[in-house]
Design an enzyme around this catalytic site. Structure first.
Site, PDB file in Angstrom:
ATOM      1  N   ARG A   1       3.584   2.932 -11.660  1.00 52.79           N
ATOM      2  CA  ARG A   1       2.137   2.911 -11.870  1.00 52.79           C
ATOM      3  C   ARG A   1       1.730   3.967 -12.880  1.00 52.79           C
ATOM      4  NH1 ARG A   1       1.481   2.607  -5.556  1.00 52.79           N
ATOM      5  NH2 ARG A   1       3.350   3.819  -5.913  1.00 52.79           N
TER       6      ARG A   1
ATOM      7  N   LYS B   1       9.102   6.644   8.697  1.00 52.98           N
ATOM      8  CA  LYS B   1       7.838   6.308   8.019  1.00 52.98           C
ATOM      9  C   LYS B   1       7.233   5.117   8.759  1.00 52.98           C
ATOM     10  CE  LYS B   1       6.709   5.658   3.166  1.00 52.98           C
ATOM     11  NZ  LYS B   1       7.337   5.367   1.881  1.00 52.98           N
TER      12      LYS B   1
ATOM     13  N   SER C   1      -0.532   0.788  -1.443  1.00 57.13           N
ATOM     14  CA  SER C   1      -0.729   0.325  -0.059  1.00 57.13           C
ATOM     15  C   SER C   1      -1.566   1.355   0.704  1.00 57.13           C
ATOM     16  CB  SER C   1       0.619   0.158   0.644  1.00 57.13           C
ATOM     17  OG  SER C   1       1.413  -0.767  -0.046  1.00 57.13           O
TER      18      SER C   1
END
Ligand code: ADP
Length: 163
Positions: A90, A41, A128
Site C-alpha cells: 500500500r 493474532k 482490514s
C-alpha cells in the site's frame, strides 16, 4: 505453470485484497488465497467466516482458489508445489515489514520468489483494521468491502452491542 500463493489474515477481505488478487491472477493464471491461522493474532472473524467471505468475494474470478494454513508459510508453499508468494503493497509503511518477511522466506527456501503488487490507488489506503474501526464507530463500509462482508460485520457488531 507457476503456482502462486497470496497469504494473509483477510480479517476481513477488502476491495484492496480483491484488487491485488485480480492483478495476480491476470499475470499468473492461478492464485490461491491462503488464510493464515495465527494463534497469536485472534481475529474478529473465525477462520470459517473468512473462508466463506473470500469464496463469495472471489466467485466468478477464474483461476482463484481459497485455502487455510498454519505454521510456516514456506512449508505451505512447498506442500502446494507452488513457487511464488504474492503480497500487496500500500505505502512505504508496508515496505519494511514486507521486505524483511520476503528476505526471511528466501533464506528458508531460495526457490520461492515473493512478488509485490500494488492495488489501484482508490484502495491503497484500505486495511482490514480500518474497516473494523469504521464499522465499530458506526460508519458505512459499503464502498470498501463486498456486500457479504458488510452484512456479516453489521451482524457481528450488533450481536456484540446486545451482549
Ligand atoms: P497480514 O496480516 O498478513 O498483513 P492482511 O490480510 O492484512 O494480512 O494483508 C495481506 C496482504 O495484502 C499484505 O501483503 C497486505 O500488505 C496486502 N494488502 C492489504 N490491503 C491492501 C490494499 N488495500 N492494497 C494493497 N495491498 C493490500
Amino acid at each position: 505453470m507457476r503456482k502462486v500463493i497470496y497469504p494473509g489474515s483477510f480479517d476481513p477481505v477488502t476491495f484492496g485484497h480483491i484488487d491485488v488478487a485480480k492483478r495476480a491472477v491476470s499475470i499468473f493464471g492461478n492464485l490461491t488465497l491462503a488464510i493464515v491461522l495465527n494463534p497469536e493474532k485472534r481475529g474478529l472473524f473465525t477462520l470459517q467466516e473468512r473462508v466463506d467471505m473470500l469464496k463469495q468475494a472471489t466467485k466468478g474470478i477464474k483461476g482463484i482458489s481459497i485455502d487455510t494454513f498454519d505454521g510456516l508459510l514456506v512449508n505451505f508453499v512447498r506442500q502446494n508445489k507452488a513457487n511464488v508468494i504474492v503480497r500487496g503493497l500500500r505505502a512505504i509503511s508496508d515496505f519494511e515489514y514486507e521486505f524483511q518477511m520476503a528476505l526471511t522466506n528466501r533464506k528458508l527456501d531460495e526457490r520461492i520468489e515473493t512478488v509485490f503488487l500494488m492495488s489501484s490507488e482508490q484502495y491503497s489506503y484500505l486495511s482490514s483494521r480500518a474497516i473494523k474501526e469504521i464499522a465499530t464507530l458506526g460508519g458505512d463500509v459499503a464502498r470498501f468491502v463486498p456486500p457479504c462482508v458488510a452484512a456479516l460485520l453489521r451482524r457481528k457488531l450488533s450481536a456484540a452491542n446486545r451482549s
